[in-house]
Design a protein around this motif. Structure first.
Motif, PDB file in Angstrom:
ATOM      1  N   ALA A 146      68.026 119.551  20.629  1.00  0.00           N
ATOM      2  CA  ALA A 146      66.936 120.029  21.475  1.00  0.00           C
ATOM      3  C   ALA A 146      65.594 119.479  20.993  1.00  0.00           C
ATOM      4  CB  ALA A 146      66.905 121.559  21.489  1.00  0.00           C
ATOM      5  N   PHE A 147      65.384 119.448  19.685  1.00  0.00           N
ATOM      6  CA  PHE A 147      64.145 118.882  19.151  1.00  0.00           C
ATOM      7  C   PHE A 147      64.043 117.392  19.469  1.00  0.00           C
ATOM      8  CE2 PHE A 147      61.247 121.304  16.450  1.00  0.00           C
ATOM      9  CZ  PHE A 147      61.828 122.549  16.513  1.00  0.00           C
ATOM     10  N   MET A 148      65.128 116.674  19.314  1.00  0.00           N
ATOM     11  CA  MET A 148      65.121 115.236  19.596  1.00  0.00           C
ATOM     12  C   MET A 148      64.864 114.975  21.080  1.00  0.00           C
ATOM     13  SD  MET A 148      65.520 113.765  16.704  1.00  0.00           S
ATOM     14  CE  MET A 148      66.114 112.129  17.011  1.00  0.00           C
ATOM     15  N   ARG A 149      65.510 115.744  21.938  1.00  0.00           N
ATOM     16  CA  ARG A 149      65.312 115.592  23.373  1.00  0.00           C
ATOM     17  C   ARG A 149      63.871 115.933  23.742  1.00  0.00           C
ATOM     18  NH1 ARG A 149      68.997 118.931  24.944  1.00  0.00           N
ATOM     19  NH2 ARG A 149      70.619 117.382  24.751  1.00  0.00           N
ATOM     20  N   GLY A 150      63.339 117.001  23.191  1.00  0.00           N
ATOM     21  CA  GLY A 150      61.960 117.388  23.469  1.00  0.00           C
ATOM     22  C   GLY A 150      60.960 116.339  23.011  1.00  0.00           C
ATOM     23  N   GLN A 151      61.172 115.790  21.834  1.00  0.00           N
ATOM     24  CA  GLN A 151      60.257 114.766  21.315  1.00  0.00           C
ATOM     25  C   GLN A 151      60.336 113.491  22.155  1.00  0.00           C
ATOM     26  OE1 GLN A 151      57.953 115.202  19.126  1.00  0.00           O
ATOM     27  NE2 GLN A 151      57.268 113.101  19.014  1.00  0.00           N
ATOM     28  N   SER A 152      61.535 113.107  22.551  1.00  0.00           N
ATOM     29  CA  SER A 152      61.692 111.908  23.383  1.00  0.00           C
ATOM     30  C   SER A 152      60.996 112.080  24.730  1.00  0.00           C
ATOM     31  CB  SER A 152      63.172 111.609  23.605  1.00  0.00           C
ATOM     32  OG  SER A 152      63.808 111.337  22.390  1.00  0.00           O
ATOM     33  N   LEU A 153      61.213 113.227  25.353  1.00  0.00           N
ATOM     34  CA  LEU A 153      60.565 113.485  26.640  1.00  0.00           C
ATOM     35  C   LEU A 153      59.054 113.558  26.499  1.00  0.00           C
ATOM     36  CD1 LEU A 153      63.016 116.053  28.217  1.00  0.00           C
ATOM     37  CD2 LEU A 153      62.562 113.723  28.984  1.00  0.00           C
ATOM     38  N   LYS A 154      58.589 114.102  25.393  1.00  0.00           N
ATOM     39  CA  LYS A 154      57.148 114.190  25.149  1.00  0.00           C
ATOM     40  C   LYS A 154      56.526 112.791  25.068  1.00  0.00           C
ATOM     41  CE  LYS A 154      53.929 115.635  21.554  1.00  0.00           C
ATOM     42  NZ  LYS A 154      53.789 116.318  20.272  1.00  0.00           N
ATOM     43  N   LEU A 155      57.147 111.897  24.342  1.00  0.00           N
ATOM     44  CA  LEU A 155      56.615 110.545  24.206  1.00  0.00           C
ATOM     45  C   LEU A 155      56.652 109.789  25.533  1.00  0.00           C
ATOM     46  CD1 LEU A 155      58.095 109.530  20.748  1.00  0.00           C
ATOM     47  CD2 LEU A 155      55.730 110.111  21.286  1.00  0.00           C
TER      48      LEU A 155
END
Length: 114
Positions: A64-73
């Motif tokens: 979830a953290f990785m997905r959130g960070q990717s979407l944020k960028l």
């Protein structure tokens, strides 16, 4: 995390008001767009990253953290590209609003001590 996003939105509002009083409406709109270009991706990150509890599966939390960070960028890049194509944008003011709103995120540990 939700407090941080609200704090960033408040900072974006204050920056917008300051540019409205110091300059004009075009500068205020540019500053607000800069603030939103920083706040909206952080909202998406917070939504995805904090859906799971730390007591849940550690792999799900990490994913979830990785997905959130990717979407944020990705969302940040898209928003910056869209805003920079607008005609009435004041680029320096936009970047000022964007960077000051991001500084709120980086200085959060000072203000949100637990």
């Amino acid at each position: 995390a939700y407090k941080l996003v609200l704090c960033q939105l408040a900072v974006a509002g204050v920056i917008t008001l300051a540019f409205f009083l110091a300059a004009d409406a075009a500068a205020a709109k540019s500053a607000f767009k800069g603030g939103l270009a920083a706040v909206i991706p952080n909202c998406v990150f917070v939504f995805f990253a904090f859906r799971f509890s730390a007591l849940d599966d550690a792999n799900a939390v990490l994913a979830a953290f990785m997905r959130g960070q990717s979407l944020k960028l990705i969302l940040t890049a898209v928003l910056l590209a869209v805003v920079f194509t607008q005609q009435e944008l004041v680029p320096g003011v936009f970047l000022t609003g964007f960077l000051l709103t991001l500084l709120t995120q980086w200085s959060a540990p000072v203000f949100f001590k637990h």
